[in-house]
Write an enzyme that holds these catalytic residues in place. Structure first.
Site, PDB file in Angstrom:
ATOM      1  N   GLY A 103       0.844  -1.291  -0.117  1.00 15.49           N
ATOM      2  CA  GLY A 103       0.057  -0.072  -0.096  1.00 15.49           C
ATOM      3  C   GLY A 103       0.763   1.369  -0.038  1.00 15.49           C
ATOM      4  N   SER A 104       0.324   2.225   0.720  1.00 12.62           N
ATOM      5  CA  SER A 104       0.935   3.785   0.665  1.00 12.62           C
ATOM      6  C   SER A 104       2.454   3.716   1.040  1.00 12.62           C
ATOM      7  CB  SER A 104      -0.004   4.416   1.397  1.00 12.62           C
ATOM      8  OG  SER A 104      -1.313   4.785   1.057  1.00 12.62           O
ATOM      9  N   VAL A 105       2.923   2.723   1.747  1.00 14.03           N
ATOM     10  CA  VAL A 105       4.437   2.962   2.065  1.00 14.03           C
ATOM     11  C   VAL A 105       5.199   2.819   0.919  1.00 14.03           C
ATOM     12  CG1 VAL A 105       4.034   2.419   4.455  1.00 14.03           C
ATOM     13  CG2 VAL A 105       4.572   0.464   2.701  1.00 14.03           C
TER      14      VAL A 105
ATOM     15  N   LYS B 176       4.399   4.464  -1.764  1.00 17.64           N
ATOM     16  CA  LYS B 176       4.281   5.831  -2.527  1.00 17.64           C
ATOM     17  C   LYS B 176       5.663   6.343  -2.692  1.00 17.64           C
ATOM     18  CE  LYS B 176      -0.504   6.574  -2.027  1.00 17.64           C
ATOM     19  NZ  LYS B 176      -1.498   7.120  -0.973  1.00 17.64           N
TER      20      LYS B 176
END
Lengths: 567, 117
Positions: free
Chosen positions: A281-283, A285
């Site tokens: 997920g967002s980690v 980004k």
């Protein structure tokens, strides 16, 4: 000629006929003895001194298994000599008496089974009990049962119990490595193991891990507290030296006790950091940010339109913290905008994105020393939608350890260093490093990380670990179960580094399905559980790792206040 | 002459045999000693390993944490408790000024007297 002459002379003097022949024999014998003595002197004195102890090595028994110690020399695994009890059923006179006597000392032994074993006169060797302590052995020995004997065996002991169990692995009853570093020492690491051996003294030097036992414990302790508090299913955490790739701590809960290998068989106690692959997920980004900055497709002053959800084919990409406006690059980071990050990846290009992820190593199996390493799950067809979702960490699953080692490269000046579980020097690490992104890009990422801790979703960690200048990115990923995203089952994570101006350590904390609580106002996103957990971990381990805190004026005042409250 | 040489040879043979025998005997004794010393060393080494393992078990971090919580009033170090050496002066309590009235007479002379005693 001379002999013949002298012979003639003797003949003439009338000596005994055999005398000369005798002399010849004496001469022959003396020659033989001279040769033998010369050879003796050569073998015993000359060679003996020259060769030293060379000849003895072949007689030595199997070399002992090396001890495993942490980076500071704390003992994590060692060999102990224990006794094992066996019997020769043919030599046992009174089976009933023997069974009675043995079970009196070893009450946990099944007497029916033992009787069956000892009554089997076809066999000449049966184990009764393996690995018994010296005191029990002397008790059993004093029973004086005929046909019963003891054999010395080696037992692998892990005196620290569960500490770093997933790194260490375990061995079977014959001291062969089954998992973890123990298996590495037997298999791929055999050359390393051999380099530890000292065959002349029949000893081995200890294998030094990169793990710091104190940091490992602090991480395990805080994670266990978090699992209990947030009623999570599991948790995992890594601390890695940003400049050498050494794993300083690696915890995966639930764990197991390597002294009892059966407890490791539980499927729940797998190592979530290398054996499991996850959509992080967002980690992920920051990787997209780094790519866009590094390729020149954007600068820190670029803006991205996040007014409308992004439509790709039939799919629509939404933002979790929707701002519905045009966002700057730092805002895309701190609001963790999916739309903004996806637009970044599209600006770079689909093929370029794929190539960058390959360069990061996300498409191949990362294998440090631990044999338990899972292959990433990458979509077979890589289209526009794949790039869009991969930009914010969905649609492909990797080992969390891969995620953290790439994060280390993003903040340490752009050097991608393969992670290791063995102690390694800085020079050796630089030799293995590859320049992944430009140092200037790394500087920008450091700024974004710190900004997110001061103003963004990682504020709670910065408060809990005040003074250690942390920075990082949060991730709340919905879990994929049977090919579907489940909304209320989350894998929350925080990836960060400290101190941010020159990161020494990177940290990853993951919580599996933490529950919303009254204390978190019903929220269960990463900022409410994974972030404070990471903050607590950093506050505990930073002093152990020698990171000097620098408190800002405001933080000093709040610390002063707290002190007064305590007093 | 030959008799003398022969008897000398026999004598030297006896002496040599005795020397060899006694050497062998003492070497066997030494070998026994060496074997015993080696066995002792091995046992001692095993004991050391056992004690090392025990020490490591007794000082494992989770046990120390439990004991520290139970018996000590210590806490983990907070960030505001770290002070750089340069900044020590601002943290330490000021040194009390010397009070000349506390010691009567010449203080240095008194110190010297103390040295002589």
């Amino acid at each position: 000629m001379t002999i013949q002459k002298s012979n003639k002379a003797h003949w003439s003097k009338g000596r005994l006929k055999g005398q000369n022949r005798l002399r010849l024999v004496v001469l022959g014998f003396s020659l033989c003895f001279a040769v033998i003595s010369a050879r003796l002197v050569e073998l015993s004195l000359v060679r003996g001194f020259m060769d030293g102890q060379k000849g003895r090595v072949t007689q030595q028994a199997r070399l002992p298994r090396p001890d495993i110690v942490d980076r500071n020399g704390m003992l994590l695994a060692t060999d102990l000599k224990v006794q094992s009890m066996f019997a020769n059923p043919r030599k046992i006179i009174d089976v009933d008496e023997a069974v009675e006597l043995i079970t009196a000392v070893l009450p946990r032994l099944d007497s029916a089974k033992l009787r069956k074993k000892l009554s089997n006169k076809k066999r000449a060797f049966v184990w009764i009990k393996r690995e018994i302590s010296p005191t029990l052995k002397s008790e059993l020995y004093d029973l004086g049962i005929p046909g019963v004997g003891f054999r010395k065996e080696t037992l692998r002991v892990y005196p620290n119990g569960k500490l770093a169990a997933h790194v260490l692995g375990y061995v079977d009853v014959d001291s062969r490595g089954i998992a973890g570093i123990e298996k590495y020492l037997d298999d791929q690491g055999a050359i390393y193991t051999a380099s530890l051996a000292n065959p002349i003294k029949n000893t081995t030097f200890s294998a030094y891990l990169s793990i710091d036992g104190r940091v490992q414990h602090a991480m395990a302790d805080e994670l266990a507290k978090a699992v209990e508090y947030f009623k999570a299913k599991a948790a995992a955490g890594v601390v890695m030296n940003a400049n050498t790739g050494e794993i300083v701590a690696m915890v995966s809960l639930p764990d197991y006790n390597p002294n009892d290998p059966l407890s490791a068989q539980n499927a729940k106690s797998i190592n979530r950091l290398t054996t499991g692959v996850y959509e992080l997920g967002s980690v992920i980004k920051p990787v997209t940010f780094a790519m866009a900055l590094d390729s020149g497709a954007m600068t820190m002053d670029s803006t991205f339109d996040a007014r409308q959800p992004l439509a790709v084919g039939k799919a629509r990409i939404h933002d979790f913290h929707a701002q519905k406006r045009v966002l700057t690059v730092p805002e895309v980071f701190t609001y963790s905008s999916n739309i903004g990050t996806a637009r970044m990846a599209l600006a770079v290009g689909i093929e370029e994105h794929k190539a960058f992820l390959r360069k990061a190593g996300f498409f191949s199996k990362l294998r440090a020393e631990l044999p338990e390493a899972a292959r990433p799950i990458i979509p077979k067809r890589w289209g526009k939608l794949t790039t869009v979702t991969a930009a914010f960490g969905h649609g492909f699953a990797i080992q969390p350890l891969q995620g953290i080692s790439v994060t280390a490269a993003l903040v340490n000046g752009g050097k991608l260093i393969p992670p290791t579980f063995l102690k390694r020097g800085r020079e050796a690490s630089l030799g293995l490093a590859t320049q992944f992104i430009k140092p200037e890009t790394s500087k920008d990422i450091r700024y974004l990380f710190r900004l997110n801790a001061v103003k963004g979703t990682a504020r709670k960690a910065d408060k809990l670990a005040a003074g250690y200048r942390i920075g990082g990115k949060t991730g709340t990923a919905e879990k994929v179960i049977k090919g579907r995203y489940i909304e209320d089952k989350r894998l929350n994570s925080f990836v960060g580094a400290f101190p941010m101006e020159d990161p020494k350590y990177v940290i990853l904390v993951m919580l599996d399905e933490p529950q919303p609580l009254k204390e978190t106002f019903g929220y269960a996103t990463s900022g409410w559980n994974a972030v404070p957990t990471a903050g607590k971990v950093i506050a505990r381990i930073a002093p152990l790792l020698g990171v000097m805190p620098q408190l800002s004026q405001a933080e000093k005042v709040s610390a002063e206040k707290k002190k007064k409250q305590v007093n | 002459m030959l008799k003398f040489v022969n008897s000398l040879l026999v004598l030297s043979l006896l002496v040599a045999a005795f020397i060899v025998y006694s050497l062998e005997y003492s070497i066997k004794q030494d070998e026994r000693l060496i074997a015993k010393a080696k066995r002792d060393a091995r046992e001692t080494r095993e004991t050391i390993k056992l004690l090392d393992a025990e020490w490591s078990m007794l000082t494992r971090p989770d046990r120390l944490q439990r004991l520290a919580k139970q018996y000590l009033k210590l806490e983990p170090v907070r960030a505001d408790q770290f002070v750089k050496p340069e900044a020590l002066a601002s943290v330490l309590p000021p040194r009390p000024a010397p009070d000349p009235t506390a010691i009567k007479g010449d203080p240095i002379a008194k110190m010297l007297e103390g040295l002589n005693q």
